[in-house]
Design a protein around this motif. Structure first.
Motif, short mmCIF file in Angstrom:
data_model
loop_
_atom_site.label_atom_id
_atom_site.label_comp_id
_atom_site.label_asym_id
_atom_site.label_seq_id
_atom_site.Cartn_x
_atom_site.Cartn_y
_atom_site.Cartn_z
N ILE A 1 0.84 -1.20 0.00
CA ILE A 1 0.00 0.00 0.00
C ILE A 1 0.87 1.26 0.00
CG2 ILE A 1 -1.62 1.36 1.39
CD1 ILE A 1 -2.89 -1.29 2.22
N ARG A 2 1.93 1.23 0.77
CA ARG A 2 2.79 2.41 0.88
C ARG A 2 3.59 2.68 -0.41
NH1 ARG A 2 5.58 1.13 5.30
NH2 ARG A 2 7.17 0.09 4.07
N ASN A 3 4.10 1.63 -1.06
CA ASN A 3 5.04 1.83 -2.17
C ASN A 3 4.48 1.56 -3.56
OD1 ASN A 3 7.04 2.43 -0.28
ND2 ASN A 3 7.63 0.29 -0.10
N ASP A 4 3.52 0.65 -3.70
CA ASP A 4 3.17 0.17 -5.03
C ASP A 4 1.83 0.64 -5.55
OD1 ASP A 4 5.57 -1.16 -5.02
OD2 ASP A 4 4.72 -3.03 -4.28
N ILE A 5 0.90 1.01 -4.70
CA ILE A 5 -0.41 1.44 -5.19
C ILE A 5 -0.33 2.90 -5.60
CG2 ILE A 5 -2.82 1.87 -4.57
CD1 ILE A 5 -2.76 -0.57 -2.86
N LYS A 6 -0.71 3.17 -6.85
CA LYS A 6 -0.62 4.52 -7.40
C LYS A 6 -1.99 5.11 -7.66
CE LYS A 6 3.84 4.04 -7.71
NZ LYS A 6 4.56 4.27 -6.49
N ASP A 7 -3.00 4.71 -6.91
CA ASP A 7 -4.36 5.20 -7.11
C ASP A 7 -4.47 6.63 -6.57
OD1 ASP A 7 -7.13 5.62 -7.17
OD2 ASP A 7 -7.53 3.51 -6.80
N PRO A 8 -4.91 7.57 -7.40
CA PRO A 8 -5.02 8.96 -6.92
C PRO A 8 -6.12 9.16 -5.87
CG PRO A 8 -5.89 8.77 -9.14
CD PRO A 8 -5.27 7.44 -8.80
N ARG A 9 -7.05 8.22 -5.74
CA ARG A 9 -8.10 8.33 -4.73
C ARG A 9 -7.57 8.04 -3.33
NH1 ARG A 9 -12.36 4.18 -6.70
NH2 ARG A 9 -10.42 3.08 -7.12
N LEU A 10 -6.39 7.45 -3.24
CA LEU A 10 -5.82 7.06 -1.95
C LEU A 10 -5.10 8.26 -1.34
CD1 LEU A 10 -5.72 4.45 -0.31
CD2 LEU A 10 -3.52 3.97 -1.33
N THR A 11 -5.88 9.16 -0.73
CA THR A 11 -5.31 10.39 -0.17
C THR A 11 -5.18 10.34 1.34
OG1 THR A 11 -7.51 11.36 -0.10
CG2 THR A 11 -6.18 11.82 -2.05
N ALA A 12 -5.98 9.53 2.01
CA ALA A 12 -5.91 9.43 3.47
C ALA A 12 -4.72 8.57 3.88
CB ALA A 12 -7.20 8.83 4.02
N MET A 13 -4.22 8.80 5.08
CA MET A 13 -3.14 7.98 5.60
C MET A 13 -3.73 6.62 6.00
SD MET A 13 -0.39 8.72 8.58
CE MET A 13 -1.31 8.13 9.98
N VAL A 14 -3.14 5.55 5.52
CA VAL A 14 -3.65 4.21 5.75
C VAL A 14 -2.77 3.50 6.76
CG1 VAL A 14 -4.17 2.00 4.67
CG2 VAL A 14 -4.52 4.11 3.39
N SER A 15 -3.40 2.90 7.76
CA SER A 15 -2.68 2.14 8.76
C SER A 15 -3.33 0.76 8.87
CB SER A 15 -2.74 2.86 10.11
OG SER A 15 -2.14 2.09 11.10
N ILE A 16 -2.51 -0.28 8.72
CA ILE A 16 -3.00 -1.65 8.87
C ILE A 16 -2.97 -1.97 10.36
CG2 ILE A 16 -2.69 -4.06 8.21
CD1 ILE A 16 -3.28 -2.25 5.86
N VAL A 17 -4.13 -2.17 10.95
CA VAL A 17 -4.23 -2.41 12.39
C VAL A 17 -3.99 -3.88 12.71
CG1 VAL A 17 -5.74 -2.25 14.40
CG2 VAL A 17 -5.80 -0.47 12.65
N ASP A 18 -4.64 -4.76 11.96
CA ASP A 18 -4.53 -6.20 12.26
C ASP A 18 -4.84 -6.99 11.00
OD1 ASP A 18 -4.06 -8.42 13.84
OD2 ASP A 18 -6.12 -8.53 14.56
#
Length: 115
Positions: free
Chosen positions: A21-38
């Motif tokens: 998610i951090r390095n490879d997804i280039k979707d412009p809709r992904l603007t929020a900070m994403v955290s994988i909880v579990d």
């Protein structure tokens, strides 16, 4: 040794999905900070339920980011399959986790009670 395998697989899948998610997804809709909880992978390695927390000031950005994650599940599944040596590439199921926001709300209520 076998009883620790599930936990190790969960943590490894969590690490790989976070990196994808951090390095490879280039979707412009992904603007929020994403955290994988579990991450919970079933014992037969067919499904992986991924709990995600999204941080953004706007609710619309959170919804768009979550939709972007859902639409990229096939890509993430393929990448996890290539990067990890598992019998099956687990099907990724994203679930929104609001526990951090809920905890902040409870904390603000407790602060109000103190005053």
């Amino acid at each position: 040794m076998a009883k620790y395998r599930g936990g190790r697989i969960n943590e490894e899948v969590k690490k790989e999905i976070s990196e994808i998610i951090r390095n490879d997804i280039k979707d412009p809709r992904l603007t929020a900070m994403v955290s994988i909880v579990d991450v919970n992978v079933t014992k037969d390695l067919r499904y992986a339920k991924v709990y995600v927390s999204l941080f953004s000031t706007k609710d619309k950005d959170k919804e768009e980011s979550f939709e972007a994650l859902k639409s990229s599940t096939g890509f993430i599944r393929r990448e996890v399959g290539h990067r990890m040596n598992l019998r099956y590439a687990p099907e990724i199921i994203f679930e929104l986790d609001n526990s951090i926001e809920h905890g902040m709300h409870i904390d603000s209520l407790l602060e109000r009670i103190k005053e």
